[in-house]
Design a protein around this motif. Structure first.
Motif, PDB file in Angstrom:
ATOM      1  N   UNK A  35       0.815  -1.206   0.000  1.00  0.00           N
ATOM      2  CA  UNK A  35       0.000   0.000   0.000  1.00  0.00           C
ATOM      3  C   UNK A  35       0.855   1.265   0.000  1.00  0.00           C
ATOM      4  N   UNK A  36       2.032   1.178   0.546  1.00  0.00           N
ATOM      5  CA  UNK A  36       2.901   2.356   0.659  1.00  0.00           C
ATOM      6  C   UNK A  36       3.905   2.421  -0.492  1.00  0.00           C
TER       7      UNK A  36
ATOM      8  N   UNK B 218      -4.117  -3.366  -5.626  1.00  0.00           N
ATOM      9  CA  UNK B 218      -5.534  -3.135  -5.324  1.00  0.00           C
ATOM     10  C   UNK B 218      -6.418  -3.753  -6.402  1.00  0.00           C
ATOM     11  N   UNK B 219      -6.091  -3.512  -7.654  1.00  0.00           N
ATOM     12  CA  UNK B 219      -6.902  -4.048  -8.754  1.00  0.00           C
ATOM     13  C   UNK B 219      -6.937  -5.584  -8.725  1.00  0.00           C
TER      14      UNK B 219
ATOM     15  N   UNK C  46     -17.177  -2.835  -1.377  1.00  0.00           N
ATOM     16  CA  UNK C  46     -16.845  -2.557   0.021  1.00  0.00           C
ATOM     17  C   UNK C  46     -15.361  -2.822   0.293  1.00  0.00           C
ATOM     18  N   UNK C  47     -14.835  -3.883  -0.273  1.00  0.00           N
ATOM     19  CA  UNK C  47     -13.426  -4.224  -0.101  1.00  0.00           C
ATOM     20  C   UNK C  47     -12.542  -3.179  -0.782  1.00  0.00           C
TER      21      UNK C  47
ATOM     22  N   UNK D  31      -8.657   1.244   0.116  1.00  0.00           N
ATOM     23  CA  UNK D  31      -8.240   2.649   0.002  1.00  0.00           C
ATOM     24  C   UNK D  31      -8.146   3.308   1.377  1.00  0.00           C
ATOM     25  N   UNK D  32      -9.105   3.009   2.256  1.00  0.00           N
ATOM     26  CA  UNK D  32      -9.057   3.568   3.617  1.00  0.00           C
ATOM     27  C   UNK D  32      -7.838   3.051   4.372  1.00  0.00           C
ATOM     28  N   UNK D  33      -7.563   1.757   4.218  1.00  0.00           N
ATOM     29  CA  UNK D  33      -6.395   1.186   4.888  1.00  0.00           C
ATOM     30  C   UNK D  33      -5.118   1.811   4.346  1.00  0.00           C
ATOM     31  N   UNK D  34      -5.075   2.078   3.063  1.00  0.00           N
ATOM     32  CA  UNK D  34      -3.885   2.706   2.480  1.00  0.00           C
ATOM     33  C   UNK D  34      -3.624   4.064   3.128  1.00  0.00           C
TER      34      UNK D  34
END
Length: 139
Positions: free
Chosen positions: A18-19, A27-28, A44-45, A50-53
């Motif tokens: 993610x970083x 993600x895709x 939802x996932x 994106x929120x976790x990122x």
């Protein structure tokens, strides 16, 4: 690879990616797998990823390793459930993560967690090894 071990490794790897610049590819790939196995949860996932990122980027900036580990733990649980509902996607998940890691310069690749165990027993000895929980019942 054992599905539970894969889920553990994949959760940690997804959060680590993610970083990095490989994030969109990761993600895709993950959302695509979700869309096939649990289509009603895919959007939802995608949002949760994106929120976790955003959260992992803040955790890295602030040096919050405990927060980063909590995020990885959450994705390990999610991926464990996904693999349990369709173990046939294990190979594809491994490929998604391997391709994402490989797309980064070597110095930027997050390490994939691994467990290496070696044992030698002789005579009447027994060896019990586990990468996680182990329950032994002898009668």
């Amino acid at each position: 690879m054992d599905p539970e071990v894969l889920a553990q490794t994949a959760g940690t790897t997804v959060v680590a990616l993610m970083a990095t610049d490989a994030w969109q590819r990761t993600r895709e790939g993950v959302v695509s797998l979700w869309r096939r196995v649990r289509p009603l949860q895919a959007d939802e996932v995608d949002t949760a990823l994106e929120e976790t990122r955003e959260e992992i980027l803040v955790a890295h900036r602030e040096g919050d390793s405990a927060g980063a580990e909590d995020l990885a733990r959450d994705w390990r649980r999610r991926l464990t459930r996904l693999l349990a509902s369709d173990p046939s996607i294990a190979q594809e998940l491994e490929e998604v993560l391997a391709e994402a890691r490989a797309s980064l310069p070597e110095a930027e690749r997050p390490l994939a967690p691994s467990v290496h165990m070696h044992a030698h027993a002789s005579g009447h000895a027994r060896v019990y090894q586990a990468g996680r929980d182990q329950h032994i019942v002898e009668r």
